[in-house]
Each structure stands twice: as structure tokens, then as C-alpha cells.
Write a protein that holds these residues in place. Structure first.
Motif, PDB file in Angstrom:
ATOM      1  N   ALA A   1       0.822  -1.224   0.000  1.00  0.00           N
ATOM      2  CA  ALA A   1       0.000   0.000   0.000  1.00  0.00           C
ATOM      3  C   ALA A   1       0.853   1.270   0.000  1.00  0.00           C
ATOM      4  O   ALA A   1       0.533   2.212  -0.740  1.00  0.00           O
ATOM      5  N   PRO A   2       1.949   1.336   0.782  1.00  0.00           N
ATOM      6  CA  PRO A   2       2.765   2.565   0.745  1.00  0.00           C
ATOM      7  C   PRO A   2       3.352   2.848  -0.637  1.00  0.00           C
ATOM      8  O   PRO A   2       3.508   4.006  -1.016  1.00  0.00           O
ATOM      9  N   ILE A   3       3.648   1.798  -1.402  1.00  0.00           N
ATOM     10  CA  ILE A   3       4.209   1.984  -2.745  1.00  0.00           C
ATOM     11  C   ILE A   3       3.151   2.659  -3.633  1.00  0.00           C
ATOM     12  O   ILE A   3       3.433   3.614  -4.350  1.00  0.00           O
ATOM     13  N   ALA A   4       1.914   2.165  -3.530  1.00  0.00           N
ATOM     14  CA  ALA A   4       0.816   2.731  -4.328  1.00  0.00           C
ATOM     15  C   ALA A   4       0.459   4.140  -3.849  1.00  0.00           C
ATOM     16  O   ALA A   4       0.139   5.020  -4.654  1.00  0.00           O
ATOM     17  N   ALA A   5       0.512   4.345  -2.541  1.00  0.00           N
ATOM     18  CA  ALA A   5       0.199   5.671  -1.985  1.00  0.00           C
ATOM     19  C   ALA A   5       1.223   6.697  -2.464  1.00  0.00           C
ATOM     20  O   ALA A   5       0.866   7.813  -2.835  1.00  0.00           O
ATOM     21  N   LYS A   6       2.471   6.302  -2.492  1.00  0.00           N
ATOM     22  CA  LYS A   6       3.547   7.197  -2.922  1.00  0.00           C
ATOM     23  C   LYS A   6       3.346   7.587  -4.393  1.00  0.00           C
ATOM     24  O   LYS A   6       3.591   8.724  -4.785  1.00  0.00           O
ATOM     25  N   ALA A   7       2.838   6.646  -5.198  1.00  0.00           N
ATOM     26  CA  ALA A   7       2.594   6.943  -6.617  1.00  0.00           C
ATOM     27  C   ALA A   7       1.389   7.869  -6.790  1.00  0.00           C
ATOM     28  O   ALA A   7       1.254   8.531  -7.812  1.00  0.00           O
ATOM     29  N   GLY A   8       0.478   7.886  -5.796  1.00  0.00           N
ATOM     30  CA  GLY A   8      -0.669   8.784  -5.891  1.00  0.00           C
ATOM     31  C   GLY A   8      -2.029   8.143  -5.680  1.00  0.00           C
ATOM     32  O   GLY A   8      -3.058   8.799  -5.835  1.00  0.00           O
ATOM     33  N   ALA A   9      -2.059   6.853  -5.321  1.00  0.00           N
ATOM     34  CA  ALA A   9      -3.354   6.202  -5.064  1.00  0.00           C
ATOM     35  C   ALA A   9      -3.893   6.637  -3.702  1.00  0.00           C
ATOM     36  O   ALA A   9      -3.122   6.848  -2.764  1.00  0.00           O
ATOM     37  N   ASN A  10      -5.220   6.759  -3.600  1.00  0.00           N
ATOM     38  CA  ASN A  10      -5.836   7.088  -2.303  1.00  0.00           C
ATOM     39  C   ASN A  10      -6.858   6.052  -1.858  1.00  0.00           C
ATOM     40  O   ASN A  10      -7.276   6.051  -0.701  1.00  0.00           O
ATOM     41  N   ALA A  11      -7.271   5.159  -2.752  1.00  0.00           N
ATOM     42  CA  ALA A  11      -8.254   4.127  -2.381  1.00  0.00           C
ATOM     43  C   ALA A  11      -7.609   2.752  -2.584  1.00  0.00           C
ATOM     44  O   ALA A  11      -7.018   2.485  -3.640  1.00  0.00           O
ATOM     45  N   PHE A  12      -7.716   1.924  -1.548  1.00  0.00           N
ATOM     46  CA  PHE A  12      -6.984   0.657  -1.514  1.00  0.00           C
ATOM     47  C   PHE A  12      -7.939  -0.512  -1.324  1.00  0.00           C
ATOM     48  O   PHE A  12      -8.545  -0.660  -0.260  1.00  0.00           O
ATOM     49  N   VAL A  13      -8.052  -1.334  -2.356  1.00  0.00           N
ATOM     50  CA  VAL A  13      -8.856  -2.552  -2.249  1.00  0.00           C
ATOM     51  C   VAL A  13      -7.939  -3.625  -1.658  1.00  0.00           C
ATOM     52  O   VAL A  13      -6.803  -3.780  -2.099  1.00  0.00           O
TER      53      VAL A  13
END
Ligand code: DX5
Ligand code: ZN
Length: 222
Positions: free
Chosen positions: A189-201
């Protein structure tokens, strides 16, 4: 239900990883553990190589719990079934750009019904395929696995598309959520958050965790 914007962190446990013999209780368990949305994976055995559940199960979840229903249609003809998913109580319906339909028309019909519209791109699909529709959507779902099954490994090579989608959103003054789906856990999740994602399935990493509340919290704090 609290309205969320793309600056909010959203964790959406996927019901696909729940105990199907106790769907109502499993949904309550996720909500009590801090789930913001419930993610419902619909698979038709045609668009993907698996069959999950349809509108009747979504209606049952809707009847037992007042939670935001994030419905992910992995079906070949989302346009044909759209009304049934709207009537089932979906709050947001995401359709694949790779499916066989008039994408713009499906998104428009969704919003016209008062339901939020999402668009999904598979790992192999470039963001350019979704670009013409960005002003018509409330959420862009960037698949981080090839859809069809829970429990697969996160594909980090999809991250540049998230960065591009966040840049385009700023450039065009839009406000869609950027959601990731597949292999999401407290480590990815931190990798995706760093790229700019805000919603995590997150399916396996929430429903199958020894402490679901702790798992949801650590994904949200990613
Ligand atoms: C994949 C589905 C996902 C799946 C995620 O086809 O779209 O929503 O449930 O499962 P995990 O989190 O276990 O990878
Ligand atoms: Zn999904």
C-alpha cells in the motif's frame, strides 16, 4: 455515509476473500474493523476466468448493512447488466475499458442514475485508453494484478500509470479517486500511496488477517 474525496485515504476490503456462507456477518466484521467502503468483485466467467456473484448478492449486502458499495464489474457486457447493479444498491460502479461496450455511454448512464462512475484499466492497458473518459469518472481503478482471482502478487510496474493519472488530474482540474486493486497489504500500500493512489482494495490481507482492524489501519496509514 461520509462523502470522500481523493485527498482521503479509503480502505475497501474485498468481499471475495470473505466466508461466503456468512456474507452479512462478514460485511459487519469489515465495517466494525474500520472499512470505509466494501469492494464487490463481480465476475462473469467470460471477461475473467472466474465466476463470483451478481446483483442478488449485492442487494443482500445492501439490505444488511449501510456501507458504501464499491462495485467492480469484471464482465464482458457491463452496459447490458448496468441497471440491475444500480437497482441492487451500488454506490459506485466501475467498468473495464477493455470490456465490449460504449464506455462513454455506460459512464453517462451510471451518473445519470445518481451512482458514481468508475473506470478500470488492466495491468497491460495503457492509461491513454482511459484518457478520453477522465472527465466522466469519479474513480479510476488501476489494476495491480491481472483480474480474476484474489491472493495474487502486486505488480509494481503499474505504478507509473498512477503517477500519470495523478498528474493528469491536476492538469485538467479533475477530482477522481485513484484506486488500486490486487495484492494490496501493509507492505505494498505505501508503494501505491507514494505513486498517488488514495483508495486501496484489499481482500486477503484484510479478511484473512488475524486482526482485521490492525490490517485496515496499517493499510490506511500507508
Ligand atoms: C481481482 C479482484 C480483486 C481481488 C483482490 O480480480 O478484482 O478485488 O479481490 O484480492 P487480493 O487483495 O487478495 O489480491
Ligand atoms: Zn476488484
Amino acid at each position: 455515509m461520509i462523502p470522500r474525496t481523493y485527498t482521503d485515504r479509503i480502505v475497501a476490503p474485498s468481499l471475495l476473500a470473505a466466508d461466503f456462507s456468512r456474507i452479512g456477518e462478514e460485511t459487519s466484521r469489515a465495517i466494525n474493523a474500520g472499512a470505509d467502503w466494501m469492494h464487490l468483485d463481480v465476475m462473469d466467467g467470460h471477461f475473467v476466468d472466474n465466476i463470483s456473484f451478481g446483483p442478488a448478492v449485492i442487494a443482500a449486502v445492501h439490505a444488511t448493512n449501510d456501507v458504501f458499495l464499491d462495485v467492480h464489474l469484471m464482465i464482458s457486457r457491463p452496459d447490458h447488466y448496468l441497471e440491475r447493479f444500480i437497482e441492487a444498491g451500488s454506490d459506485l460502479i466501475s467498468v473495464h475499458v477493455e470490456a465490449t461496450h460504449d464506455v462513454s455511454e455506460t459512464l453517462k448512464r451510471t451518473r445519470d442514475a445518481g451512482v458514481q462512475a468508475g473506470l478500470v484499466i488492466n495491468p497491460a492497458t495503457p492509461l491513454s485508453e482511459a484518457e478520453p473518459y477522465l472527465d466522466q469518472i469519479d474513480l479510476l481503478l488501476v489494476m495491480t494484478v491481472v483480474p480474476g482471482f484474489g491472493g495474487q502478487s502486486f505488480m509494481a510496474e503499474t505504478m507509473p500509470k498512477i503517477e500519470q493519472a495523478a498528474a493528469l488530474r491536476a492538469e485538467r482540474g479533475l477530482s477522481y479517486h485513484i484506486e488500486v486493486d490486487g495484492g494490496i497489504d501493509p507492505k505494498t500500500a505505501p508503494i501505491a500511496a507514494k505513486a498517488g493512489a488514495n483508495a486501496f482494495v484489499a481482500g486477503s490481507s484484510t479478511f484473512k488477517a488475524p486482526d482485521m482492524a490492525a490490517a485496515i489501519q496499517s493499510i490506511r496509514e500507508a
